[in-house]
Write a protein that holds these residues in place. Structure first.
Motif, PDB file in Angstrom:
ATOM      1  N   ASN A 109      21.582  35.592 -80.587  1.00  0.00           N
ATOM      2  CA  ASN A 109      20.391  34.748 -80.748  1.00  0.00           C
ATOM      3  C   ASN A 109      19.729  34.955 -82.104  1.00  0.00           C
ATOM      4  O   ASN A 109      19.304  33.992 -82.748  1.00  0.00           O
ATOM      5  CB  ASN A 109      19.371  35.054 -79.646  1.00  0.00           C
TER       6      ASN A 109
ATOM      7  N   LEU B 158      21.784  33.205 -84.701  1.00  0.00           N
ATOM      8  CA  LEU B 158      21.635  31.740 -84.612  1.00  0.00           C
ATOM      9  C   LEU B 158      20.307  31.283 -85.213  1.00  0.00           C
ATOM     10  O   LEU B 158      20.248  30.301 -85.957  1.00  0.00           O
ATOM     11  CB  LEU B 158      21.667  31.308 -83.135  1.00  0.00           C
TER      12      LEU B 158
ATOM     13  N   VAL C  45      11.388  28.876 -74.775  1.00  0.00           N
ATOM     14  CA  VAL C  45      11.506  28.567 -73.351  1.00  0.00           C
ATOM     15  C   VAL C  45      12.920  28.917 -72.860  1.00  0.00           C
ATOM     16  O   VAL C  45      13.189  28.961 -71.671  1.00  0.00           O
ATOM     17  CB  VAL C  45      11.183  27.076 -73.087  1.00  0.00           C
ATOM     18  N   ARG C  46      13.788  29.169 -73.806  1.00  0.00           N
ATOM     19  CA  ARG C  46      15.164  29.557 -73.467  1.00  0.00           C
ATOM     20  C   ARG C  46      15.245  31.078 -73.369  1.00  0.00           C
ATOM     21  O   ARG C  46      14.284  31.767 -73.711  1.00  0.00           O
ATOM     22  CB  ARG C  46      16.112  28.990 -74.526  1.00  0.00           C
ATOM     23  N   PRO C  47      16.381  31.603 -72.924  1.00  0.00           N
ATOM     24  CA  PRO C  47      16.445  33.070 -72.791  1.00  0.00           C
ATOM     25  C   PRO C  47      16.499  33.778 -74.148  1.00  0.00           C
ATOM     26  O   PRO C  47      17.483  34.426 -74.500  1.00  0.00           O
ATOM     27  CB  PRO C  47      17.718  33.303 -71.964  1.00  0.00           C
ATOM     28  N   VAL C  48      15.465  33.596 -74.904  1.00  0.00           N
ATOM     29  CA  VAL C  48      15.360  34.197 -76.245  1.00  0.00           C
ATOM     30  C   VAL C  48      14.091  35.042 -76.261  1.00  0.00           C
ATOM     31  O   VAL C  48      13.006  34.527 -75.959  1.00  0.00           O
ATOM     32  CB  VAL C  48      15.258  33.099 -77.330  1.00  0.00           C
TER      33      VAL C  48
ATOM     34  N   ARG D   4      10.966  37.116 -77.857  1.00  0.00           N
ATOM     35  CA  ARG D   4      10.137  36.818 -79.039  1.00  0.00           C
ATOM     36  C   ARG D   4      10.584  37.634 -80.251  1.00  0.00           C
ATOM     37  O   ARG D   4      10.561  37.142 -81.367  1.00  0.00           O
ATOM     38  CB  ARG D   4       8.668  37.086 -78.727  1.00  0.00           C
TER      39      ARG D   4
ATOM     40  N   LEU E 294       0.460  31.714 -77.408  1.00  0.00           N
ATOM     41  CA  LEU E 294       1.034  30.516 -78.037  1.00  0.00           C
ATOM     42  C   LEU E 294       0.377  29.270 -77.436  1.00  0.00           C
ATOM     43  O   LEU E 294       0.971  28.560 -76.634  1.00  0.00           O
ATOM     44  CB  LEU E 294       2.551  30.502 -77.855  1.00  0.00           C
TER      45      LEU E 294
ATOM     46  N   LYS F 263       1.956  26.126 -69.765  1.00  0.00           N
ATOM     47  CA  LYS F 263       2.188  27.203 -70.746  1.00  0.00           C
ATOM     48  C   LYS F 263       2.101  28.571 -70.085  1.00  0.00           C
ATOM     49  O   LYS F 263       2.846  29.494 -70.453  1.00  0.00           O
ATOM     50  CB  LYS F 263       1.199  27.100 -71.902  1.00  0.00           C
TER      51      LYS F 263
ATOM     52  N   LEU G 251       5.298  29.157 -68.190  1.00  0.00           N
ATOM     53  CA  LEU G 251       6.460  29.482 -69.034  1.00  0.00           C
ATOM     54  C   LEU G 251       6.267  30.765 -69.840  1.00  0.00           C
ATOM     55  O   LEU G 251       7.135  31.130 -70.628  1.00  0.00           O
ATOM     56  CB  LEU G 251       6.737  28.307 -69.984  1.00  0.00           C
ATOM     57  N   GLY G 252       5.132  31.399 -69.681  1.00  0.00           N
ATOM     58  CA  GLY G 252       4.913  32.689 -70.352  1.00  0.00           C
ATOM     59  C   GLY G 252       4.453  32.570 -71.791  1.00  0.00           C
ATOM     60  O   GLY G 252       4.475  33.551 -72.531  1.00  0.00           O
ATOM     61  N   PHE G 253       4.045  31.376 -72.221  1.00  0.00           N
ATOM     62  CA  PHE G 253       3.562  31.227 -73.597  1.00  0.00           C
ATOM     63  C   PHE G 253       2.169  31.822 -73.756  1.00  0.00           C
ATOM     64  O   PHE G 253       1.786  32.234 -74.841  1.00  0.00           O
ATOM     65  CB  PHE G 253       3.522  29.749 -74.010  1.00  0.00           C
TER      66      PHE G 253
ATOM     67  N   LYS H 169      13.639  36.467 -68.078  1.00  0.00           N
ATOM     68  CA  LYS H 169      14.635  35.910 -69.004  1.00  0.00           C
ATOM     69  C   LYS H 169      15.615  35.014 -68.226  1.00  0.00           C
ATOM     70  O   LYS H 169      15.974  33.926 -68.662  1.00  0.00           O
ATOM     71  CB  LYS H 169      15.380  37.057 -69.689  1.00  0.00           C
TER      72      LYS H 169
ATOM     73  N   ARG I 285      13.914  31.776 -67.232  1.00  0.00           N
ATOM     74  CA  ARG I 285      13.838  30.810 -68.330  1.00  0.00           C
ATOM     75  C   ARG I 285      15.174  30.129 -68.590  1.00  0.00           C
ATOM     76  O   ARG I 285      15.221  28.995 -69.045  1.00  0.00           O
ATOM     77  CB  ARG I 285      13.332  31.493 -69.606  1.00  0.00           C
ATOM     78  N   SER I 286      16.268  30.851 -68.295  1.00  0.00           N
ATOM     79  CA  SER I 286      17.579  30.243 -68.531  1.00  0.00           C
ATOM     80  C   SER I 286      17.834  29.101 -67.553  1.00  0.00           C
ATOM     81  O   SER I 286      18.735  28.293 -67.757  1.00  0.00           O
ATOM     82  CB  SER I 286      18.676  31.304 -68.424  1.00  0.00           C
TER      83      SER I 286
ATOM     84  N   ILE J  10      15.324  26.977 -66.592  1.00  0.00           N
ATOM     85  CA  ILE J  10      14.262  25.981 -66.752  1.00  0.00           C
ATOM     86  C   ILE J  10      14.563  25.082 -67.947  1.00  0.00           C
ATOM     87  O   ILE J  10      14.970  25.558 -69.002  1.00  0.00           O
ATOM     88  CB  ILE J  10      12.887  26.683 -66.959  1.00  0.00           C
TER      89      ILE J  10
ATOM     90  N   TYR K 278      12.561  22.552 -70.379  1.00  0.00           N
ATOM     91  CA  TYR K 278      11.161  22.230 -70.691  1.00  0.00           C
ATOM     92  C   TYR K 278      11.085  21.233 -71.832  1.00  0.00           C
ATOM     93  O   TYR K 278      11.806  21.329 -72.820  1.00  0.00           O
ATOM     94  CB  TYR K 278      10.424  23.527 -71.061  1.00  0.00           C
TER      95      TYR K 278
ATOM     96  N   LEU L 245      20.159  24.401 -79.644  1.00  0.00           N
ATOM     97  CA  LEU L 245      19.448  24.841 -78.439  1.00  0.00           C
ATOM     98  C   LEU L 245      20.431  25.231 -77.334  1.00  0.00           C
ATOM     99  O   LEU L 245      20.197  26.182 -76.590  1.00  0.00           O
ATOM    100  CB  LEU L 245      18.499  23.750 -77.944  1.00  0.00           C
TER     101      LEU L 245
ATOM    102  N   LEU M 224      21.657  28.691 -78.062  1.00  0.00           N
ATOM    103  CA  LEU M 224      20.650  29.701 -77.696  1.00  0.00           C
ATOM    104  C   LEU M 224      20.631  29.916 -76.186  1.00  0.00           C
ATOM    105  O   LEU M 224      20.269  30.986 -75.704  1.00  0.00           O
ATOM    106  CB  LEU M 224      19.257  29.254 -78.148  1.00  0.00           C
ATOM    107  N   GLN M 225      21.014  28.895 -75.476  1.00  0.00           N
ATOM    108  CA  GLN M 225      21.035  28.988 -74.015  1.00  0.00           C
ATOM    109  C   GLN M 225      22.233  29.804 -73.540  1.00  0.00           C
ATOM    110  O   GLN M 225      22.281  30.247 -72.401  1.00  0.00           O
ATOM    111  CB  GLN M 225      21.107  27.561 -73.463  1.00  0.00           C
TER     112      GLN M 225
ATOM    113  N   HIS N 153      21.385  22.399 -70.669  1.00  0.00           N
ATOM    114  CA  HIS N 153      22.012  23.529 -69.964  1.00  0.00           C
ATOM    115  C   HIS N 153      21.992  23.353 -68.449  1.00  0.00           C
ATOM    116  O   HIS N 153      22.101  24.333 -67.710  1.00  0.00           O
ATOM    117  CB  HIS N 153      21.285  24.823 -70.357  1.00  0.00           C
TER     118      HIS N 153
END
Lengths: 256, 305
Positions: A4, A7, A89-92, A94, A255, B51, B54-56, B75, B78-79, B81, B83, B103, B106-107, B154
Motif C-alpha cells: 500500500n 502504491l 475507506v479501504r484497508p489502508v 493512515r 477528517l 464519517k 467509517l472511522g474518519f 481493517k 473496511r475491506s 465496505i 463508500y 483503488l 489498494l483493496q 471490490h
C-alpha cells in the motif's frame, strides 16, 4: 514496506510530477548555465570553484523550496479535495497513507536534485574541476536537509495550516543554519539569555548547520570519517522523529 | 449489520464557544441485505454519522458496532465496505480506468477481478465509454458515475453512499436507482443518504430519519406511511352543491377550487353515508380518493413539529 505504501508513493510521485513542479529543473538549469558563463568571464583561475559554490547553493535552495511548499500541502490537499476518503475507506492504515505520500514527494525532490547535480557536474568538469568524494557527500546532505524540511513542514501543517507551517519551518530552517554562527559572536559570550536560548536550540531542535558541507568542499577542509557517520545519524534521527510525530498526529486527526 | 448505540458527537467551532452537538445520542440499526435510505434535512448530521461509521472522525460517547459478517478487525470491515463520498474529487491527471485500478490495487484484489468489476459496473453506470479519458475532462455526472464505480470495484457487501444522486440528470438518477436495486437483489446491503425524499421513497424498503442529530424514525418505509395515514377521504364535485353540502354534518372541510368545483373532506367512517348522499342527490362525482400523505409530507411535516 507494505504494498500500500508503495502504491500510494507511486501515485503521489505521479501527482506531483504532473503538476509540472519539475519545470523548476529547466528554470534552474538555464540559470545555472547563465551564471556559469558570467562566472567564467570574471573569476580568473577559480571558475570551477565558484560554479560549484553557486550550483550547490541553487540545488540546496530548490530542494528546500520544493520540500517546504509541497510538504506543507501534501496531506492538506488530500483532506480539502476529499481524495483521501476514497483511499482511507479501504484497508489502508493512515500511517501507510502518510508514508506513501512522503516517499512520493521525497522521490520527486531526489529526481530534482539529481538532474540539477548532473548538470552542475558537467559544467564543473568542463571548467576543469576534478571529482572529490566530498562533492558527493554534499549532495547527500543537501538531500537530507530537504527531507528534514519536508517532514517538518508536513508535521506543522497537520495541526495548523500550510501558511503557518511554511513560516514556522522556514524560521526553524534559518535559525538552524544560524545558531553555530551566533555561537562565535561576542554577544553569545556576554548575554546569558541568548546563550541559554542558543544552547537549548542546538540541543533540542534541528541544527541544519550540522548538515552543511559546502564550505568544506570549497576550501578543501578536512573532515574526520566519523563526522559523516554522526551527521548522517543526526539527520536520519530528526527525519524519523518528525515522521513519527506526524504519524501520531495524523492518526488522531479528525477528517471532517 | 451495523448498530449505532447512543452515539454523540460534538464539534468545537471556535475556541471560546461551546461545542456544537451534531449527533445527539443517535441510535439505529442497519439490517443486512436491505436497502436503507438515510434521510434528514441539510445539516441534520447524515454525513457526520457516515464519517463516524467509517472511522474518519471519533465519537464523544456511545458505540458503533459492526456485525461479525463484516469482519473481526476494523481493517477487515473496511475491506468489505464500498463508500462514495458527497461531491467526490478525483486525481485529475489520471484516466478513469487508472483511478479505478489504483483503488482496486489498494483493496488488494487481483487485476483480473478489477477488470471484471470495471466492465460490469462501468456498463451498468454508463461510464465505460469515458474510462480512458483523463478525469479532468469529466462532467459532474460523469464524476458521480466514476465515484460510484470506484465504490463497487471490490464487490463490497455493504455500500454506503453520501448523496449519490445529487447533480445527476433524470436519466442518471434512474440509472443509479436501477444499480442500487440491482446491488440489493444481489444480496448486498445498501445505505444511502439523501435529503430528497422521493428518491428514497422510490427504492428504499427501510428508512432511518434523523433531525438535528437525533433519531426520528427507523424502520420500514411502508410502516411509516401506514402509521401516517390520515384516515380521510376527499371528493371533488361541482360548486352548485355547496349549499346542500354545508347542511350535511359529516363534512369536515369545504375548499373552493379554481375551475368551478369544490373539494370536500370527510372521515373514513362516513364513507358509506357520503356515497348514499351522492346516489340520492344524483351528484356527479369528479374525484374521490383516500387522502394519504407522501413520505415527504410525513417526514418534513413531522420534522417541523
Amino acid at each position: 514496506m507494505s504494498m500500500n505504501v508503495l502504491l500510494i508513493a507511486k501515485q503521489s510521485f505521479k501527482e506531483i510530477y504532473q503538476s509540472k513542479v519539475l519545470m523548476n529543473i529547466l528554470f534552474l538549469g538555464v540559470l545555472l548555465l547563465l551564471l556559469t558563463f558570467v562566472v567564467s568571464e570574471f573569476s580568473y583561475g577559480v571558475a570551477e570553484k565558484v560554479t560549484l559554490d553557486i550550483g550547490l547553493g541553487l540545488i540546496s535552495l530548490s530542494g528546500v523550496a520544493i520540500s517546504l511548499f509541497l510538504g506543507s500541502r501534501l496531506i492538506v490537499n488530500e483532506v480539502e479535495n476529499r481524495t483521501l476518503y476514497m483511499v482511507l475507506v479501504r484497508p489502508v492504515a493512515r500511517y501507510e497513507f502518510l508514508l506513501g505520500k512522503v516517499i512520493g514527494l521525497a522521490a520527486i525532490v531526489f529526481l530534482n536534485l539529481i538532474a540539477l547535480f548532473s548538470l552542475l557536474l558537467v559544467l564543473y568538469f568542463a571548467l576543469g574541476g576534478s571529482w572529490d568524494n566530498m562533492i558527493g557527500w554534499t549532495l547527500f546532505f543537501v538531500y537530507m536537509e530537504s527531507l528534514l524540511v519536508l517532514v517538518m513542514s508536513l508535521f506543522f501543517s497537520l495541526f495548523s495550516n500550510p501558511i503557518i507551517s511554511i513560516m514556522v519551518t522556514l524560521t526553524m530552517f534559518i535559525a538552524g543554519h544560524g545558531v553555530e554562527t551566533v555561537k562565535e559572536t561576542h554577544l553569545y559570550q556576554k548575554d546569558d539569555l541568548l546563550r541559554g536560548f542558543v544552547d537549548f536550540y542546538t540541543q533540542w531542535l534541528p541544527n541544519f548547520d550540522k548538515l552543511n558541507l559546502k564550505n568544506y568542499v570549497l576550501y578543501n577542509k578536512f573532515l574526520p570519517n566519523d563526522w559523516f557517520l554522526v551527521a548522517s545519524g543526526y539527520s536520519f534521527t530528526w527525519v524519523f522523529v518528525f515522521i513519527v510525530f506526524a504519524i501520531v498526529l495524523f492518526n488522531k486527526k479528525e477528517l471532517t | 449489520m451495523i448498530h449505532f448505540n447512543e452515539v454523540t458527537k460534538s464539534f468545537q467551532e471556535d475556541f471560546w464557544k461551546k461545542p456544537k452537538i451534531v449527533l445527539d445520542r443517535l441510535s439505529f440499526s442497519l439490517e443486512e441485505g436491505t436497502i436503507t435510505g438515510f434521510l434528514g434535512a441539510n445539516g441534520a448530521g447524515k454525513t457526520t454519522s457516515i464519517k463516524a461509521l467509517l472511522g474518519f472522525i471519533s465519537i464523544d460517547s456511545g458505540s458503533i458496532n459492526y456485525s461479525e459478517a463484516l469482519g473481526a478487525s476494523f481493517k477487515e470491515v473496511r475491506s468489505k465496505i464500498g463508500y462514495f463520498p458527497e461531491s467526490p474529487y478525483f486525481y485529475p491527471y489520471l484516466t478513469g480506468m487508472e483511478f479505478c485500478q489504483y483503488l482496486g490495487a489498494l483493496q488488494g484484489i487481483s487485476k483480473n477481478d478489477i477488470e471484471i468489476n470495471i466492465k460490469k459496473w462501468g456498463e451498468a453506470l454508463n461510464i465505460s465509454y469515458a474510462l480512458h479519458k483523463k478525469v479532468r475532462s469529466y462532467s459532474k455526472g460523469m464524476l458521480q458515475r466514476l465515484g460510484f464505480l470506484s465504490a463497487l470495484i471490490h464487490s463490497p457487501s455493504l455500500i454506503i453512499l453520501d448523496e449519490p444522486l445529487s447533480g445527476l440528470d433524470p436519466i442518471g438518477r434512474k440509472e443509479f436507482k436501477d444499480v442500487l436495486q440491482l446491488l440489493n437483489k444481489e444480496g448486498r446491503t445498501v445505505f444511502f443518504s439523501s435529503h430528497i425524499v422521493s428518491d428514497v421513497e422510490e427504492i428504499c424498503e427501510n428508512l432511518v430519519v434523523i433531525k438535528e442529530g437525533k433519531h426520528f424514525y427507523s424502520g420500514k418505509t411502508s410502516t411509516l406511511l401506514e402509521e401516517s395515514k390520515k384516515s380521510e377521504f376527499s371528493a371533488v364535485v361541482s360548486d352548485s352543491y355547496k349549499s346542500a353540502i354545508s347542511k350535511i354534518d359529516l363534512i369536515k372541510t369545504v375548499e373552493n377550487q379554481s375551475n368551478g368545483m369544490i373539494r370536500i373532506r370527510f372521515s373514513n367512517n362516513h364513507h358509506g353515508e357520503f356515497m348514499k348522499w351522492v346516489q340520492d342527490q344524483k351528484v356527479s362525482l369528479i374525484e374521490l380518493k383516500s387522502e394519504n400523505p407522501t413520505l415527504e409530507e410525513v417526514i418534513y411535516d413531522s420534522s417541523s413539529r
